[in-house]
Design an enzyme around this catalytic site. Sequence first.
Site, short mmCIF file in Angstrom:
data_model
loop_
_atom_site.label_atom_id
_atom_site.label_comp_id
_atom_site.label_asym_id
_atom_site.label_seq_id
_atom_site.Cartn_x
_atom_site.Cartn_y
_atom_site.Cartn_z
N ASP A 83 0.82 -1.21 0.00
CA ASP A 83 0.00 0.00 0.00
C ASP A 83 0.86 1.26 0.00
OD1 ASP A 83 -2.54 -1.09 -0.08
OD2 ASP A 83 -2.74 -1.21 2.09
N ARG B 50 -1.55 -0.72 -8.57
CA ARG B 50 -2.89 -0.27 -8.18
C ARG B 50 -2.90 1.25 -8.19
NH1 ARG B 50 -4.11 -1.58 -2.27
NH2 ARG B 50 -4.29 -3.73 -3.04
#
Length: 318
Positions: free
Chosen positions: A145, A195
């Site tokens: 992340d 992402r």
Amino acid sequence: MPSPLRTSLLAAARSKRLERMASRLSLTRKVVDRFVAGETEQQALATSRDILDSGRFITIDHLGEDTTDTSQATATVQAYLSLLSALAPLAGEQAAAGGPRPVEVSLKLSALGQFVGADGDRIALENAHKICTAAEEAGVWVTVDAEDHTTTDSTLSIVRELRSDFPQLGTVLQAYLKRTEADCADLSGPGSRIRLCKGAYAEPASVAYQGDAVDEAYVRCLRVLMNGRGYPMVATHDPAMVQAGLRLATESGRGTDEYEMQMLYGVRDTEQLRLVGQQRHLRVYLPYGTEWYGYFMRRLAEKPANLALFLRALTSQK
């Protein structure tokens, strides 16, 4: 400069007194149960199976971040290792030869020791390597992340090092950062997985686009990824950005196994299933754990508009 609402939400996220009060409120539990897949590994696994049975993919986040305690970072590693051991049979059931892996975990390097003094990067790298090794054995993907912009250089440096052993390791780039278009070009080589999200932290205008310019940056970054040689992951609930992602995938000639859409657990479920019904890959970001209070308050602080999004989702399945 952060708004008063954002400042208040961040202060609330650090308040143990408010956490205890929130935990006792029935509305809070209703919100948490809708957007967090429980506090235990068993609850997360049950929710994961339900989502996978619906034709969607999953990425599981064991909640926790910003630790400066090595013992807490070690505990996070152990939680992921236990989770991956439990996910291995599920991943084996879902595996498709040559296609994307339906089961994934998401890691925050700040939960793995990134902020533990001068050795933080080394500690986070070693801990992430342990998790990636276990994930590879379990047949599970891993994505790292993104956090606030002060961690970006450190995070991407660790990701690059991990990719030498785990070339399919994914990472997150935030379109509102002015550097991200160049990062997309740099990181979208063969086998890469990126992402792309808009970004929700309270970033200054010196490093991040503001307002409508964020959507424009998202489309530019997405075009780079779709024209690249990796596997783009389009993380957005914005209908305009969803359509932009589908359009750019078509324009770049990508097949359905060459990109995916991503949304949060509990948000726009009907849209998630609609996309799956169109034979699109849709991955659900699934957080779980006891650290739900800080997670939820920080999500609101990063982007107070999320409050309206979550409240609408409580009363609507659309």
